[in-house]
Design a protein around this motif. Structure first.
Motif, PDB file in Angstrom:
ATOM      1  N   VAL A   1       0.837  -1.194   0.000  1.00 53.07           N
ATOM      2  CA  VAL A   1       0.000   0.000   0.000  1.00 53.07           C
ATOM      3  C   VAL A   1       0.877   1.249   0.000  1.00 53.07           C
ATOM      4  O   VAL A   1       0.630   2.212  -0.750  1.00 53.07           O
ATOM      5  CB  VAL A   1      -0.936   0.007   1.224  1.00 53.07           C
ATOM      6  N   ALA A   2       1.916   1.251   0.834  1.00 53.32           N
ATOM      7  CA  ALA A   2       2.835   2.389   0.880  1.00 53.32           C
ATOM      8  C   ALA A   2       3.509   2.597  -0.477  1.00 53.32           C
ATOM      9  O   ALA A   2       3.700   3.734  -0.918  1.00 53.32           O
ATOM     10  CB  ALA A   2       3.890   2.173   1.964  1.00 53.32           C
ATOM     11  N   GLY A   3       3.840   1.503  -1.135  1.00 54.99           N
ATOM     12  CA  GLY A   3       4.454   1.618  -2.456  1.00 54.99           C
ATOM     13  C   GLY A   3       3.512   2.235  -3.472  1.00 54.99           C
ATOM     14  O   GLY A   3       3.904   3.111  -4.259  1.00 54.99           O
ATOM     15  N   ARG A   4       2.270   1.812  -3.451  1.00 54.80           N
ATOM     16  CA  ARG A   4       1.290   2.344  -4.401  1.00 54.80           C
ATOM     17  C   ARG A   4       0.997   3.812  -4.110  1.00 54.80           C
ATOM     18  O   ARG A   4       0.837   4.624  -5.029  1.00 54.80           O
ATOM     19  CB  ARG A   4       0.007   1.517  -4.324  1.00 54.80           C
ATOM     20  N   VAL A   5       0.930   4.167  -2.817  1.00 60.87           N
ATOM     21  CA  VAL A   5       0.705   5.567  -2.449  1.00 60.87           C
ATOM     22  C   VAL A   5       1.839   6.443  -2.969  1.00 60.87           C
ATOM     23  O   VAL A   5       1.610   7.525  -3.527  1.00 60.87           O
ATOM     24  CB  VAL A   5       0.568   5.705  -0.917  1.00 60.87           C
ATOM     25  N   SER A   6       3.081   5.982  -2.816  1.00 61.75           N
ATOM     26  CA  SER A   6       4.203   6.784  -3.307  1.00 61.75           C
ATOM     27  C   SER A   6       4.248   6.805  -4.832  1.00 61.75           C
ATOM     28  O   SER A   6       4.648   7.816  -5.429  1.00 61.75           O
ATOM     29  CB  SER A   6       5.529   6.265  -2.734  1.00 61.75           C
ATOM     30  N   ASP A   7       3.827   5.738  -5.490  1.00 61.23           N
ATOM     31  CA  ASP A   7       3.741   5.739  -6.956  1.00 61.23           C
ATOM     32  C   ASP A   7       2.818   6.843  -7.449  1.00 61.23           C
ATOM     33  O   ASP A   7       3.057   7.464  -8.495  1.00 61.23           O
ATOM     34  CB  ASP A   7       3.213   4.388  -7.462  1.00 61.23           C
ATOM     35  N   ARG A   8       1.746   7.081  -6.714  1.00 64.04           N
ATOM     36  CA  ARG A   8       0.728   8.048  -7.142  1.00 64.04           C
ATOM     37  C   ARG A   8       1.004   9.468  -6.649  1.00 64.04           C
ATOM     38  O   ARG A   8       0.237  10.388  -6.952  1.00 64.04           O
ATOM     39  CB  ARG A   8      -0.645   7.603  -6.644  1.00 64.04           C
ATOM     40  N   SER A   9       2.063   9.644  -5.887  1.00 61.05           N
ATOM     41  CA  SER A   9       2.345  10.957  -5.326  1.00 61.05           C
ATOM     42  C   SER A   9       2.656  11.977  -6.422  1.00 61.05           C
ATOM     43  O   SER A   9       3.372  11.686  -7.385  1.00 61.05           O
ATOM     44  CB  SER A   9       3.547  10.868  -4.373  1.00 61.05           C
ATOM     45  N   THR A  10       2.119  13.165  -6.252  1.00 52.96           N
ATOM     46  CA  THR A  10       2.397  14.279  -7.166  1.00 52.96           C
ATOM     47  C   THR A  10       3.001  15.455  -6.402  1.00 52.96           C
ATOM     48  O   THR A  10       2.907  16.603  -6.833  1.00 52.96           O
ATOM     49  CB  THR A  10       1.108  14.736  -7.871  1.00 52.96           C
ATOM     50  N   HIS A  11       3.621  15.198  -5.281  1.00 47.75           N
ATOM     51  CA  HIS A  11       4.194  16.252  -4.440  1.00 47.75           C
ATOM     52  C   HIS A  11       5.266  17.017  -5.220  1.00 47.75           C
ATOM     53  O   HIS A  11       6.101  16.399  -5.901  1.00 47.75           O
ATOM     54  CB  HIS A  11       4.804  15.637  -3.185  1.00 47.75           C
ATOM     55  N   PRO A  12       5.276  18.339  -5.145  1.00 45.64           N
ATOM     56  CA  PRO A  12       6.281  19.108  -5.882  1.00 45.64           C
ATOM     57  C   PRO A  12       7.708  18.839  -5.427  1.00 45.64           C
ATOM     58  O   PRO A  12       8.661  19.090  -6.179  1.00 45.64           O
ATOM     59  CB  PRO A  12       5.878  20.571  -5.611  1.00 45.64           C
ATOM     60  N   GLY A  13       7.867  18.317  -4.222  1.00 49.68           N
ATOM     61  CA  GLY A  13       9.201  17.985  -3.730  1.00 49.68           C
ATOM     62  C   GLY A  13       9.712  16.654  -4.237  1.00 49.68           C
ATOM     63  O   GLY A  13      10.837  16.268  -3.895  1.00 49.68           O
ATOM     64  N   GLY A  14       8.924  15.960  -5.052  1.00 54.70           N
ATOM     65  CA  GLY A  14       9.345  14.675  -5.594  1.00 54.70           C
ATOM     66  C   GLY A  14       8.353  13.586  -5.249  1.00 54.70           C
ATOM     67  O   GLY A  14       7.552  13.712  -4.314  1.00 54.70           O
ATOM     68  N   ARG A  15       8.425  12.515  -6.016  1.00 52.06           N
ATOM     69  CA  ARG A  15       7.500  11.406  -5.814  1.00 52.06           C
ATOM     70  C   ARG A  15       7.798  10.638  -4.530  1.00 52.06           C
ATOM     71  O   ARG A  15       6.881  10.142  -3.865  1.00 52.06           O
ATOM     72  CB  ARG A  15       7.569  10.471  -7.028  1.00 52.06           C
ATOM     73  N   ARG A  16       9.075  10.547  -4.149  1.00 52.00           N
ATOM     74  CA  ARG A  16       9.447   9.708  -3.006  1.00 52.00           C
ATOM     75  C   ARG A  16       9.989  10.498  -1.816  1.00 52.00           C
ATOM     76  O   ARG A  16       9.733  10.152  -0.666  1.00 52.00           O
ATOM     77  CB  ARG A  16      10.524   8.689  -3.439  1.00 52.00           C
ATOM     78  N   ARG A  17      10.781  11.573  -2.066  1.00 56.61           N
ATOM     79  CA  ARG A  17      11.528  12.225  -0.999  1.00 56.61           C
ATOM     80  C   ARG A  17      10.668  12.748   0.160  1.00 56.61           C
ATOM     81  O   ARG A  17      11.079  12.614   1.332  1.00 56.61           O
ATOM     82  CB  ARG A  17      12.375  13.368  -1.562  1.00 56.61           C
ATOM     83  N   PRO A  18       9.511  13.359  -0.079  1.00 55.43           N
ATOM     84  CA  PRO A  18       8.739  13.866   1.070  1.00 55.43           C
ATOM     85  C   PRO A  18       8.375  12.778   2.079  1.00 55.43           C
ATOM     86  O   PRO A  18       8.258  13.058   3.281  1.00 55.43           O
ATOM     87  CB  PRO A  18       7.493  14.461   0.409  1.00 55.43           C
ATOM     88  N   PHE A  19       8.203  11.559   1.619  1.00 55.42           N
ATOM     89  CA  PHE A  19       7.876  10.469   2.539  1.00 55.42           C
ATOM     90  C   PHE A  19       9.031  10.211   3.507  1.00 55.42           C
ATOM     91  O   PHE A  19       8.811   9.810   4.659  1.00 55.42           O
ATOM     92  CB  PHE A  19       7.563   9.184   1.763  1.00 55.42           C
ATOM     93  N   LEU A  20      10.267  10.406   3.022  1.00 53.67           N
ATOM     94  CA  LEU A  20      11.422  10.137   3.868  1.00 53.67           C
ATOM     95  C   LEU A  20      11.384  11.008   5.117  1.00 53.67           C
ATOM     96  O   LEU A  20      11.592  10.519   6.234  1.00 53.67           O
ATOM     97  CB  LEU A  20      12.727  10.403   3.100  1.00 53.67           C
TER      98      LEU A  20
END
Length: 433
Positions: free
Chosen positions: A59-78
């Motif tokens: 689920v976490a992987g799919r959520v990050s796949d769909r991310s459109t955050h301007p700071g990047g698809r993955r980095r804000p989660f970190l």
């Protein structure tokens, strides 16, 4: 790719290494020997929050796949998940120690919170290499930095945590461990978030469809299935050895500081041999390096059975051999995973790297969680005496259970994984973008 981006990415391993190591090393002894929880129940309490991660990781992987955050698809989660993980880990060992039921409940709830935050850190983190570079060998170099820093993080967190516990004593020891590891997680989180701010990040179209659709596509990828199965089976063995280090040191070797010595020997070689394994991968291929590392991992574990009766020095040598193999078994599969995900993107034009790493992390989490559970089960069968009294005498059957759970069973698991790996046709060179 700039070397600064490799180092920045690798710093995330300070967080993953610390959290991935210390609970497996000390949470089971905390439950059995500090809170007085029976070994079988303690193993179950450690396992349950990790099983939640197995469900949550995709689920976490799919959520990050769909991310459109301007700071990047993955980095804000970190940043968000990493800081939440640090706070929860400090609280994990800061709860009540009696009555036993209340104390155990506190551990389960806080470990569940830790597992949730870790999922949303680890999965996007592992998805990043597939988007940072298309180069086959560059991914190996990227993982060389990651594994070297991971080894250092594991060495610091796993080697010093028992010393922190023993130095501060029974009342404050584990609380000190929680604070120490929490600080490491914060440093790794901030380092990875800031260090990757200028890293390349190609963005393919987000894969459409539901999570179930994406899981079905990922499950149909033969190379991924093979790689995941090998890695998970080995994670079982590694989880057992991590859970057994403290028991081998205290019960079988009985030397002051033996736990730290063994842990350093397990992890320390990676600091020296990871660049050598990188050369092996470039010269012979990642799969060949993975096979050779697995042979050292399993062979060293089996040799440790004969070394334990000889004493700490002999055991340290064989555990060092395990450590050399462990470095390869961390670096090569993690370098092969983005190859598989990138090949899928090149073939379909859709990015589902997060889903791949979500399933991967779920498998790894399951292996590392079930490993301590199996070890605890072996202790239970062997009649291990759980007690808050450090001087409790263990029967010979319990001593044998500790030895077998630390050596023979992990060696058998690695041998089974080698059967799958050697018979496979996995060739990540074909996955170059």
């Amino acid at each position: 790719m700039p070397s600064a981006a490799r180092r920045g990415y690798g710093l995330g391993s300070v967080a993953t290494g610390a959290f991935g190591t210390v609970p497996g090393l000390l949470l089971l002894p905390y439950l059995t020997d500090r809170l007085g929880v029976a070994a079988g129940l303690a193993g179950l309490l450690v396992l349950l929050p990790k099983l939640w991660d197995v469900v949550l990781d995709p689920v976490a992987g799919r959520v990050s796949d769909r991310s459109t955050h301007p700071g990047g698809r993955r980095r804000p989660f970190l940043l968000r998940a990493g800081l939440a993980l640090a706070v929860a880990f400090v609280l994990l060992f800061a709860g009540p120690t009696s009555p036993t039921g209340l104390a155990a409940t506190w551990v389960v709830v806080l470990f569940l919170v830790c597992a949730t935050a870790y999922s949303f850190f680890q999965v996007p983190y592992l998805a990043m290499p597939a988007e940072m570079t298309d180069d086959y060998h560059e991914r190996t170099r990227l993982m060389t930095w990651r594994v070297a820093i991971l080894a250092l993080a594991i060495l610091l967190s796993g080697g010093l945590s028992p010393l922190v516990r023993d130095t501060l004593g029974p009342t404050w020891g584990y609380r000190g461990v929680g604070l120490f590891v929490g600080v490491l997680i914060v440093l790794g989180t901030l380092g990875a978030w800031w260090g990757t701010r200028l890293a390349p990040a190609r963005r393919a179209a987000t894969a459409g469809g539901s999570l179930r659709d994406q899981l079905r596509i990922v499950a149909a990828e033969r190379d991924f299935r093979t790689l995941l199965l090998v890695f998970v089976v080995q994670a079982l063995g590694i989880g057992m050895m991590l859970a057994g280090v403290d028991y081998v040191a205290r019960v079988l070797l009985g030397g002051s500081g033996a736990s730290t010595v063994l842990f350093v020997c397990f992890v320390g070689p990676a600091l020296l041999v990871t660049p050598l394994w990188q050369r092996v991968g470039e010269a012979r291929g990642k799969r060949a390096g993975y096979v050779w590392g697995s042979l050292l991992l399993g062979g060293g574990a089996l040799a440790t059975l004969a070394a334990i009766p000889v004493g700490l020095a002999a055991t340290a040598v064989t555990v060092g051999v395990v450590g050399v193999g462990y470095a390869a078994c961390q670096m090569f599969p993690l370098a092969m995973l983005p190859d598989v995900a990138a090949a899928d993107t090149a073939r379909t034009g859709e990015d589902r790297a997060g889903t791949y790493t979500g399933v991967w992390t779920a498998g790894e989490t399951a292996g590392l969680a079930v490993g301590p559970f199996l070890f605890a089960g072996i202790l239970q069968v062997g009649g291990y005496v759980s007690s808050t009294d450090a001087a409790a005498v263990q029967p010979d059957t319990a001593r044998l259970a500790i030895a077998l759970g630390f050596t023979v069973v992990p060696a058998v698991l690695v041998a089974l994984s080698l059967v799958v790996l050697r018979r496979s046709r996995l060739d990540p060179r074909a996955s170059q973008g």
